[in-house]
Design an enzyme around this catalytic site. Structure first.
Site: not given
Length: 420
Positions: A51, A120, A127
């Site tokens: 990421h 992030e 997620e």
């Protein structure tokens, strides 16, 4: 089609396949470092690093990374697996150099800005939460953990939320220093590409990289076990895993044919018996997955609380039958499906680039298509039945259930039925 494979003086590998008649190119850098290379305290760091690669470099901001590729109509992405992490792009012929430059920049010059790490971190926690809310996604992580408990290969690639919350800049930089060496990197490109140009670009971008790397991994040991998560859902999500061969084992082709005949399509045994004849489920399939030293033959189905016991027992009965009465016609059909799937996939430049990278990572060569097809063709009905017999006579398995699974048989009951 022209395949060429070269290695820079520092061990960085470059493999290309020119495909006449198309105007696009798919390319990327595959790194033989993934979730399996993490220590326990690092679980999730490889995915976090993937990421962060898009969150700014010494030359580009986060927005510039996205804009430079999308300004020319291209596509840029990445993924993390258990044994590999990939950063890849698809662009037009004239933008190949730009794609190599952007990918090399995010790999060679990440800044790991603390503010971007926090942003992030939040994205990854979202997620993880989304995965936990997706039963037919998270169930496979639980099955992997049940098959390989307390092993790196059994841990979820996303990592646990509590671990992700603690990662800092030094953790990311440390994983790069440890694993992102030139000997672990493969630049693969397919489509409208010129090998000599790709070599020049690779030398310019990666030729000066001399970081040593470590590739020690914990050997996989299939153990098996059961995980049952009870929750009020519309369906029970049922997964069963049996140990299969790794991709370095010649019997991997037999395992693929076996899994395909068992539950690879609408004509397969599981689909016909469970769905078409008895209406026990909407979705049911089996597949063979593999890593360097182990593999799993996995069966998945979703069904109601009232049908889970019957579905689970039917699945076991079909595994037993496959050991004795798998027919020549079924094996031929499964092999034809695998052949066609492979050849159809090779019409895509992206699929070809992926295939090049994975084969170089596994065998340090590109296996000719004809060789792979010959291996598939060599699988006999006796081979498939033999694999079925080994599974039935050595009934070690992993079981994961999610949903209203109170009436589902235990793993012990299922393996006893398999061995009966």
């Amino acid at each position: 089609m022209t395949i060429r494979f070269d290695t820079l003086s520092n061990g960085f590998r470059v493999v290309t396949e020119h495909m006449p008649g198309i105007e696009s190119a798919s390319l990327g850098v595959w790194i033989t470092a993934g979730g399996r290379h993490e220590r326990l305290g690092q679980n999730g760091i490889a995915h976090f690093l993937e990421h962060m690669a898009f969150k700014g470099t010494k030359r580009r901001t986060t927005l510039q990374i996205a804009e430079e590729i999308e300004d020319v109509g291209g596509y840029l992405n990445a993924y993390t697996g258990r044994e590999v992490t990939a950063y890849y792009a698809r662009v037009l012929r004239e933008d190949v150099a730009l794609a190599v430059d952007v990918i090399s920049d995010i790999l060679m010059n990440p800044v790991f800005d603390p503010d971007e790490i926090e942003v992030e971190r939040g994205v990854i926690l979202q997620e993880i939460g989304q995965a936990l809310d997706t039963p037919d996604d998270v169930i496979f992580d639980w099955l992997q953990e049940a098959a390989y408990p307390e092993q790196a290969i059994g841990r979820p690639i996303l990592g646990p939320a509590e671990r992700v919350q603690g990662f800092a800049r030094g953790d990311l930089a440390g994983f790069v220093d440890e694993h992102y060496g030139p000997d672990r990197m493969i630049l693969a490109a397919a489509g409208a590409v010129d090998h000599d140009e790709i070599m020049r670009l690779a030398e310019k971008a990666f030729g000066g990289l001399n970081r040593p790397s470590s590739s020690v991994i914990q050997p996989a040991g299939f153990v098996g076990g059961e995980r049952r998560e009870l929750k009020h859902l519309e369906q029970v999500h049922f997964t069963l895993a049996l140990e299969g061969p790794g991709y370095l084992d010649d019997t991997i082709y037999t395992a693929q044919v076996y899994a395909n005949a068992l539950g690879g399509g609408m004509s397969s045994r599981l689909f016909q018996e469970a769905r078409e004849k008895r209406g026990l489920c909407y979705t049911i399939f089996s597949q063979a997955g593999a890593w360097s030293d182990t593999g799993l033959i996995t069966i998945y189905a979703g069904t109601s609380a009232g049908e889970i016991a019957g579905l689970a027992e039917l699945t076991i009965d079909e595994l037993r039958r496959a050991a004795t009465d798998m027919t020549v016609a079924e094996v031929d059909r499964a092999r034809a499906q695998l052949r066609a799937g492979m050849l159809m996939g090779m019409e895509s430049a992206s699929s070809r680039a992926e295939r090049l990278a994975r084969q170089v990572a596994i065998w340090n060569r590109v296996v000719p298509v004809e060789e792979t097809l010959a291996r598939l063709d060599s699988v006999t009905t006796e081979d498939v039945r033999g694999l079925g017999t080994r599974i039935a006579t050595n009934p070690r398995a992993a079981l994961a259930l999610y949903g209203p699974a109170e009436t589902a048989p235990t793993l012990s009951a299922l393996t006893d039925r398999l061995a009966a």
